[in-house]
Design a protein around this motif. Sequence first.
Motif, PDB file in Angstrom:
ATOM      1  N   GLU A  80       1.377  -1.535   5.530  1.00  0.00           N
ATOM      2  CA  GLU A  80       1.933  -1.040   4.267  1.00  0.00           C
ATOM      3  C   GLU A  80       2.019   0.480   4.228  1.00  0.00           C
ATOM      4  O   GLU A  80       1.000   1.161   4.214  1.00  0.00           O
ATOM      5  CB  GLU A  80       1.044  -1.540   3.117  1.00  0.00           C
ATOM      6  CG  GLU A  80       1.632  -1.359   1.753  1.00  0.00           C
ATOM      7  CD  GLU A  80       2.903  -2.162   1.556  1.00  0.00           C
ATOM      8  OE1 GLU A  80       3.983  -1.581   1.768  1.00  0.00           O
ATOM      9  OE2 GLU A  80       2.806  -3.351   1.204  1.00  0.00           O
TER      10      GLU A  80
ATOM     11  N   ARG B   1       4.124   1.749   1.813  1.00  0.00           N
ATOM     12  CA  ARG B   1       4.618   1.981   0.453  1.00  0.00           C
ATOM     13  C   ARG B   1       3.606   2.791  -0.352  1.00  0.00           C
ATOM     14  O   ARG B   1       2.395   2.562  -0.285  1.00  0.00           O
ATOM     15  CB  ARG B   1       4.860   0.638  -0.232  1.00  0.00           C
ATOM     16  CG  ARG B   1       5.492   0.788  -1.584  1.00  0.00           C
ATOM     17  CD  ARG B   1       5.467  -0.514  -2.330  1.00  0.00           C
ATOM     18  NE  ARG B   1       6.313  -1.512  -1.679  1.00  0.00           N
ATOM     19  CZ  ARG B   1       6.502  -2.723  -2.171  1.00  0.00           C
ATOM     20  NH1 ARG B   1       5.894  -3.101  -3.281  1.00  0.00           N
ATOM     21  NH2 ARG B   1       7.276  -3.571  -1.551  1.00  0.00           N
ATOM     22  N   THR B   2       4.130   3.746  -1.103  1.00  0.00           N
ATOM     23  CA  THR B   2       3.275   4.635  -1.881  1.00  0.00           C
ATOM     24  C   THR B   2       3.871   4.808  -3.268  1.00  0.00           C
ATOM     25  O   THR B   2       5.091   4.895  -3.407  1.00  0.00           O
ATOM     26  CB  THR B   2       3.198   6.020  -1.181  1.00  0.00           C
ATOM     27  OG1 THR B   2       2.645   5.836   0.116  1.00  0.00           O
ATOM     28  CG2 THR B   2       2.334   7.000  -1.941  1.00  0.00           C
ATOM     29  N   TYR B   3       3.020   4.856  -4.265  1.00  0.00           N
ATOM     30  CA  TYR B   3       3.472   5.129  -5.632  1.00  0.00           C
ATOM     31  C   TYR B   3       3.043   6.539  -6.022  1.00  0.00           C
ATOM     32  O   TYR B   3       1.854   6.856  -5.966  1.00  0.00           O
ATOM     33  CB  TYR B   3       2.886   4.106  -6.608  1.00  0.00           C
ATOM     34  CG  TYR B   3       3.491   2.736  -6.433  1.00  0.00           C
ATOM     35  CD1 TYR B   3       4.637   2.372  -7.131  1.00  0.00           C
ATOM     36  CD2 TYR B   3       2.943   1.825  -5.535  1.00  0.00           C
ATOM     37  CE1 TYR B   3       5.216   1.124  -6.954  1.00  0.00           C
ATOM     38  CE2 TYR B   3       3.511   0.575  -5.346  1.00  0.00           C
ATOM     39  CZ  TYR B   3       4.651   0.233  -6.061  1.00  0.00           C
ATOM     40  OH  TYR B   3       5.228  -0.994  -5.880  1.00  0.00           O
TER      41      TYR B   3
ATOM     42  N   MET C 168       8.375   4.996  -6.457  1.00  0.00           N
ATOM     43  CA  MET C 168       7.955   4.171  -5.330  1.00  0.00           C
ATOM     44  C   MET C 168       8.696   4.627  -4.072  1.00  0.00           C
ATOM     45  O   MET C 168       9.914   4.653  -4.059  1.00  0.00           O
ATOM     46  CB  MET C 168       8.256   2.699  -5.625  1.00  0.00           C
ATOM     47  CG  MET C 168       7.558   1.743  -4.683  1.00  0.00           C
ATOM     48  SD  MET C 168       8.491   1.404  -3.181  1.00  0.00           S
ATOM     49  CE  MET C 168       9.567   0.118  -3.787  1.00  0.00           C
ATOM     50  N   VAL C 169       7.948   5.033  -3.052  1.00  0.00           N
ATOM     51  CA  VAL C 169       8.566   5.386  -1.773  1.00  0.00           C
ATOM     52  C   VAL C 169       8.152   4.363  -0.725  1.00  0.00           C
ATOM     53  O   VAL C 169       6.991   3.953  -0.679  1.00  0.00           O
ATOM     54  CB  VAL C 169       8.197   6.813  -1.291  1.00  0.00           C
ATOM     55  CG1 VAL C 169       8.945   7.869  -2.082  1.00  0.00           C
ATOM     56  CG2 VAL C 169       6.705   7.072  -1.358  1.00  0.00           C
ATOM     57  N   LYS C 170       9.110   3.964   0.109  1.00  0.00           N
ATOM     58  CA  LYS C 170       8.794   2.962   1.127  1.00  0.00           C
ATOM     59  C   LYS C 170       8.076   3.575   2.316  1.00  0.00           C
ATOM     60  O   LYS C 170       7.509   2.877   3.146  1.00  0.00           O
ATOM     61  CB  LYS C 170      10.084   2.280   1.592  1.00  0.00           C
ATOM     62  CG  LYS C 170      10.650   1.337   0.538  1.00  0.00           C
ATOM     63  CD  LYS C 170      11.783   0.516   1.110  1.00  0.00           C
ATOM     64  CE  LYS C 170      12.391  -0.380   0.040  1.00  0.00           C
ATOM     65  NZ  LYS C 170      13.713  -0.847   0.439  1.00  0.00           N
ATOM     66  N   THR C 171       8.161   4.900   2.428  1.00  0.00           N
ATOM     67  CA  THR C 171       7.464   5.630   3.480  1.00  0.00           C
ATOM     68  C   THR C 171       7.034   6.951   2.844  1.00  0.00           C
ATOM     69  O   THR C 171       7.706   7.432   1.934  1.00  0.00           O
ATOM     70  CB  THR C 171       8.382   5.826   4.700  1.00  0.00           C
ATOM     71  OG1 THR C 171       7.680   6.495   5.733  1.00  0.00           O
ATOM     72  CG2 THR C 171       9.629   6.631   4.359  1.00  0.00           C
TER      73      THR C 171
ATOM     74  N   GLY D 297      14.843   4.222   1.047  1.00  0.00           N
ATOM     75  CA  GLY D 297      13.944   3.942  -0.080  1.00  0.00           C
ATOM     76  C   GLY D 297      13.043   5.121  -0.362  1.00  0.00           C
ATOM     77  O   GLY D 297      11.853   4.968  -0.651  1.00  0.00           O
ATOM     78  N   THR D 298      13.617   6.328  -0.272  1.00  0.00           N
ATOM     79  CA  THR D 298      12.830   7.515  -0.601  1.00  0.00           C
ATOM     80  C   THR D 298      13.686   8.435  -1.464  1.00  0.00           C
ATOM     81  O   THR D 298      14.651   7.988  -2.086  1.00  0.00           O
ATOM     82  CB  THR D 298      12.298   8.190   0.679  1.00  0.00           C
ATOM     83  OG1 THR D 298      11.412   9.239   0.300  1.00  0.00           O
ATOM     84  CG2 THR D 298      13.406   8.757   1.552  1.00  0.00           C
TER      85      THR D 298
ATOM     86  N   SER E 152       8.202   6.828  10.710  1.00  0.00           N
ATOM     87  CA  SER E 152       7.476   5.808   9.944  1.00  0.00           C
ATOM     88  C   SER E 152       6.852   4.792  10.888  1.00  0.00           C
ATOM     89  O   SER E 152       5.715   4.350  10.697  1.00  0.00           O
ATOM     90  CB  SER E 152       8.415   5.089   8.967  1.00  0.00           C
ATOM     91  OG  SER E 152       8.993   6.030   8.095  1.00  0.00           O
TER      92      SER E 152
END
Lengths: 247, 505
Positions: free
Chosen positions: B133, B135-137, B165-168, B196-197, B457
């Motif tokens: 994982e 993913r970071t909030y 929310m970032v996927k990386t 997703g960033t 990533s």
Amino acid sequence: MKTIDAKGMTYKELNEKVREVVASGEKKIKLINVNGQRYIADAIDKPVQIIIEGVPGNDLGAFMNGPTVIVNANGQDHIANTMNEGKIVVHGDAGDVLGYGMRGGKLFIKGDVGYRVGIHMKEYRDKVPVIVIGGRARDFFGEYMAGGIIILLGLNASNNSDSRIAGNYFATGMHGGVIYVRGRLEDYQLGKEVAVLEPDESDYKTIKKYVTEFAKDLGFDAGEILKSKFIKIKAVSHRPYGNLYAY
Amino acid sequence: MKTYQLPEVKIERDKDRCINCLVCVRQCAFEAHKVDDEGEVYSEDEKCVACQRCVSLCPTNALYIKDNTPFVKDNANWTAETQKYIWKQAETGGVLLTGMGNPKPYPIYWDHLLLNASQVTNPSIDPLREPMELRTYLGSKPDSIEIEMVNGEPVLKTKLAPQLMVKTPILFSAMSYGAISYNACEALARASKELGTFWNTGEGGLHKNLYQYGPNTIVQVASGRFGVHSEYLDAAAAIEIKIGQGAKPGIGGHLPGEKVGEAVSQTRMIPVGSDALSPAPHHDIYSIEDLSQLIYSLKEATEYTKPVSVKISAVHNVAAIASGIARAGADIIAIDGFRGGTGAAPTMIRDNVGIPIELAIAAVDTRLREEGIRNRASVIAAGGFRNSADVIKAIALGADAVYLGTAALVAMGCHVCQKCYTGKCNWGIATQNPYLEKRLNPDIAAERLYNMVKGWSHEIMEMLGGMGINALESLRGNRLHLRAVGLSKEEMDVLGVQVAGSPMA
């Protein structure tokens, strides 16, 4: 007209209520017992009229985009911060940093204003913000100004040095727009990036247009104000710091 | 009198290979390649900025740019560079100007920090086969949460603050439309959507064609307030108040009039050809209380739906300032180290003001933890991240995510020639000249950005797995996974790491 009693409300509660009433389609809103609540009309983008009884807090009309706000008292700091469209009329004095980065619309202050008013106002083609001040202004008036029109009337100014029309560092770093002053300024008050010019016919037309509107809103006699002589302050260069660097 | 200065580089042209096609002449906006009266191509070394554009495009590989550092009598103090600077200023009386980040040989702490890996006990994890994982909030987290039972089901009662929310844990740093070209902005926006960033507008406003990328856009509100209006704030996923920039802490910005064409003029609302001046301070912010006022002004403007970030440069008192920012109500604190890039900065400021990001991350994370407010704001670190190892070390030191600026430009083709302020970027990145701008194909640039972040990533997942960790969250601020080599006791104390060889106690 919808009336909201702001007594005892936090700014968050009050502004939520205002947004709710605006969203309901109400065109005219009266806020009573306002006592320093910040951010009133912040970013509201409907052409509603908001009448404020009491002194609103800082950042009145920040990012505002359309409403007309009438303050029947003094205002505080940062009124019309980055405002895009609409009109704010203050029936009293107001504080520092009014119209910071203002992009459009009008700000009329009946009395005196504080420091750094009209900093970094901008314009693009027909989108031209306008500030008219009935009283006197403190230092750094029109600092970094990049566009728009400011008219400083000094209706309560006198030759007494304590009540001169503006402070020092007037229009420092100005690189766009125009300032009209009713009366005169000493050379030492002016930033080195500007020149004092004689207003021409089209300038007087502009002055007349906005002074007439200002006088009508705030109960002055426009004809009397317009009898006076104005000066015009403009930037000498669009690039005041173009020669600062060694390439 | 103008002092003759020996060129820093030498252009070598292999005459056997050169076919006189004049590609180099057309490609060089600095006019280092020319044609003589007989139609023969020749070069002027002193105009070359070593951006390698001609070398890359020469169809017969006939060109070489070589180091030609002028010989001055051996002297560690009065180097060729220090003498050149003085001559320039003796002739103009001007402020030395440059681009990109601090190039001086200060210590790079990343290269003194080593990561841990599992051996025998606590086995490593293979991210190719097992979930990993990243993913970071990003945003403010509550001090505690309340849960209530509704019809026998647990429901979160606490209202959470808005999060990104970032996927990386990799975002693109603020670079303004004006400093960089429209195509470069579009490439960053498109890559962010794919990845997703988020990308960041800097303070140049948002071009109307890029509003469609709003859900992947962080918009900046800076001292010049360029392009700031309610639609701009509404379009964004988050809003960043720019206080400072690592390349030039404490000063404002001057986008030169040469870069203010019709489209930039419209976005910034200033006349064509006029300098875009950003004052050093925000004139409505002279204290933490004033900062809080602007944070809440923006939150009111967007009805508390978006996180508000505050970006500062890493300076001596960064930990205390970050604490003030968290207490002022910011959801994210972005810290830009002294290697952070710029389109233009005074050379002396870029090279001498601020502190390394490695020390700043550790100092801020430690301080916020000590004060019990680390949860109130996420920390994004910026300033010269070169590869995935730098990123993962930053996370271990305590950052939530990082911003990439220079690395993103390099991915798009930049060769770090440091001439961004001239507006003549031959790679079509730091320019507004339509002829040069067209050279950057946004399709290709977006793909290159995507590829770089994808590669990084994956490397981060491999390194995490090697440590026996399967979620980035578990590494954040976990400095036991870092060990120092070649650092003093004091440096290790600030970084909160132990010397290599000490046990995992």
